[in-house]
Design an enzyme around this catalytic site. Structure first.
Site, PDB file in Angstrom:
ATOM      1  N   LYS A 118     -47.736  48.527  -9.099  1.00  0.00           N
ATOM      2  CA  LYS A 118     -48.405  49.359 -10.104  1.00  0.00           C
ATOM      3  C   LYS A 118     -48.691  48.539 -11.356  1.00  0.00           C
ATOM      4  O   LYS A 118     -49.781  48.609 -11.932  1.00  0.00           O
ATOM      5  CB  LYS A 118     -47.536  50.592 -10.437  1.00  0.00           C
ATOM      6  N   GLN A 145     -40.587  56.306 -11.529  1.00  0.00           N
ATOM      7  CA  GLN A 145     -40.588  55.985 -10.101  1.00  0.00           C
ATOM      8  C   GLN A 145     -39.529  56.827  -9.383  1.00  0.00           C
ATOM      9  O   GLN A 145     -38.360  56.817  -9.755  1.00  0.00           O
ATOM     10  CB  GLN A 145     -40.318  54.482  -9.911  1.00  0.00           C
ATOM     11  N   ASP A 161     -48.869  61.058 -12.340  1.00  0.00           N
ATOM     12  CA  ASP A 161     -48.527  61.260 -10.923  1.00  0.00           C
ATOM     13  C   ASP A 161     -49.009  62.633 -10.427  1.00  0.00           C
ATOM     14  O   ASP A 161     -49.072  62.865  -9.223  1.00  0.00           O
ATOM     15  CB  ASP A 161     -46.998  61.185 -10.730  1.00  0.00           C
TER      16      ASP A 161
END
Ligand code: NDP
Length: 280
Positions: free
Chosen positions: A52, A96, A119
């Protein structure tokens, strides 16, 4: 011959388009910044986080990295999220997952401001998707829509079957296909006659988490098959939820694993970061 849906090429196209947009924004003095938080050092999570950050660097998005020790408390993590929520220089916040067991994942997801929820997991983002309002969309299903559109596969009016009803893949996938005017059926572990339902599909999206479960016998001749699954097979080779060898003999178009849905997830995360300037 079966059409191979090439996620590697399509994700690169998307990242290159974003890179141009970011350069144009930067010329106007607008910067985009993603804060990435990892708690503990799970090796798979470290690889995802690394990828990422690499994608951010490629596109020109600033990334702030928080690598917190395993023993970080829930309170400490919530305080960091609160600080980043209030920081005007931060456009997106990503924690995460999974987080260590002593931290409540739901609480963390809800703590991230819906305006920075790149997200797309916050209940407000999920709700916005359901009622057709602007908001962040979960990256993997958003990537599937891009794969279909950019491969010239029409969704409107098509029979779409999604196997799997998880919050991050199956459910948002079904909502997105519906938004594109598909006729959508969702299957799960209690579905009766799974094969018969799947065989109705013009577009079959498979997100079950079971290696190579879906073979040709589930697929209508000429259907489009999207394989979201990622696994290692008995020879340590990557494979999906679909038995590619068998399925590609009947499908009209299919995603490979690797190189199908996988690369799209990060591309769409980058898209969400850039889109954050439009979500208010
Ligand atoms: P989950 O385990 O959360 O969900 C699996 C779903 O499949 C559940 O809804 C379950 O039903 C259903 N299911 C399980 N077994 C069967 C069965 N025999 N028949 C019908 N339905 C069944 O998985 P995720 O949605 O998180 O992920 C799915 C796959 O996608 C995994 O392989 C994962 O690794 C991969 N993945 C890939 C990503 C990428 O970037 N490419 C990103 C995210 C996930 P029920 O609800 O009834 O239990």
């Amino acid at each position: 011959m079966v059409q191979l849906i090439d996620g590697k090429t399509i994700s690169k196209q998307i990242k290159d388009e974003l890179k141009e947009q970011v350069a144009e924004l930067s010329a106007k003095g607008v910067k985009i910044c993603l804060a990435v938080i990892q708690v503990g050092n799970d090796p798979a999570s470290s690889v995802y986080v690394g990828n990422k950050k690499k994608a951010c660097a490629y596109i020109g998005i600033d990334s702030l990295s928080y690598e917190l020790p395993e023993e970080t408390t829930e309170k400490e993590l919530l305080e960091l999220i609160d600080k980043l929520n209030k920081d005007d220089a931060v456009n997106g916040i990503l924690v995460q997952l999974p987080v260590p067991k002593h931290i409540d994942e739901d609480k963390i997801i809800k703590a991230i401001s819906p305006l920075k929820d790149v997200d797309g997991f916050h209940p407000m983002s999920v709700g916005a998707l359901s009622i057709g309002q602007p908001g962040f969309v979960s990256c993997t299903p958003a990537g599937v829509i891009q794969l279909l559109k950019r491969s010239g596969i029409e969704i409107a009016g098509k029979e779409c079957v999604v196997i799997g009803r998880s919050n991050i893949v199956g459910k948002p996938m079904a909502m997105l296909l519906l938004r594109e005017n598909g006729t959508v059926t969702i299957c799960h572990s209690k579905t009766k006659d799974l094969k018969e339902v799947c065989k109705r599909a013009d577009i079959l999206v498979v997100a079950i988490g079971r290696p190579k479960m879906i073979d040709a016998s589930y697929i209508k001749e000429g259907a489009t098959v999207i394989d979201v699954g990622i696994h290692r097979d008995e020879n340590n080779k990557l494979c999906g939820d679909v038995d590619f060898e068998s399925a590609s003999k009947v499908a009209g178009a299919i995603t490979p694993v690797p190189g199908g849905v996988g690369p799209m997830t990060i591309a769409m995360l980058m898209h969400n970061c850039v889109d954050s300037i439009n979500i208010k």
